[in-house]
Design a protein around this motif. Structure first.
Motif, PDB file in Angstrom:
ATOM      1  N   LYS A   1       0.845  -1.207   0.000  1.00  0.00           N
ATOM      2  CA  LYS A   1       0.000   0.000   0.000  1.00  0.00           C
ATOM      3  C   LYS A   1       0.875   1.249   0.000  1.00  0.00           C
ATOM      4  O   LYS A   1       1.486   1.594   1.006  1.00  0.00           O
ATOM      5  CB  LYS A   1      -0.931  -0.013   1.214  1.00  0.00           C
TER       6      LYS A   1
ATOM      7  N   THR B   1      -0.102   0.853  -6.027  1.00  0.00           N
ATOM      8  CA  THR B   1       0.279  -0.149  -5.023  1.00  0.00           C
ATOM      9  C   THR B   1       1.515  -0.888  -5.525  1.00  0.00           C
ATOM     10  O   THR B   1       1.873  -0.798  -6.711  1.00  0.00           O
ATOM     11  CB  THR B   1      -0.855  -1.178  -4.816  1.00  0.00           C
TER      12      THR B   1
ATOM     13  N   THR C   1       5.206  -5.896   3.556  1.00  0.00           N
ATOM     14  CA  THR C   1       3.930  -5.236   3.839  1.00  0.00           C
ATOM     15  C   THR C   1       3.361  -5.638   5.192  1.00  0.00           C
ATOM     16  O   THR C   1       3.737  -6.674   5.740  1.00  0.00           O
ATOM     17  CB  THR C   1       2.906  -5.568   2.724  1.00  0.00           C
TER      18      THR C   1
END
Length: 127
Positions: free
Chosen positions: A58, A63, A88
């Motif tokens: 994100k 992305t 992530t």
């Protein structure tokens, strides 16, 4: 030949932490750029052609998954595509990442023990 990498992470502290951890665990790795968003990651990767990409999922603009997909479409023929590692806080994107041929999917906060496994996997793929 040195191995070059790009880190794409929108949180500066996390990008710096990852870079310092990589310097400890893989001293030969040269981080050639740190990108604050997915758009910059695509541009810098096409410009610098690193062997390894560490992509946050994100990020603003694009992305990490979108950046990897765009790079796959724009990558020059005959050039080896970078090995992609997603870093992530979100585990729900793991299947999409692996289906997109990611080498690894590392959850934040990243421990040195977990990152060492990723480094070993990358070194093996690059050998």
């Amino acid at each position: 030949m040195s191995i070059r990498a790009i880190i794409a992470e929108d949180e500066p502290v996390l990008a710096a932490t990852l870079q310092h951890s990589l310097a400890r665990l893989w001293p030969e790795l040269e981080v050639v750029a740190s990108c604050p968003n997915g758009v910059d990651a695509v541009a810098r990767t096409l410009q610098l052609k690193p062997q390894v990409l560490f992509l946050d999922i994100k990020m603003p603009g694009k992305t990490g998954l979108e950046a990897a997909e765009e790079l796959a479409h724009q990558w020059p023929d005959g050039e080896p595509f970078p090995l992609v590692v997603f870093v992530t806080a979100y585990d729900e994107y793991a299947i999409a990442a692996i289906e997109g041929d990611a080498v690894d999917y590392v959850l934040k906060p990243v421990s040195d023990e977990r990152l060492a496994k990723t480094v070993a996997r990358l070194r093996q793929r690059l050998a």
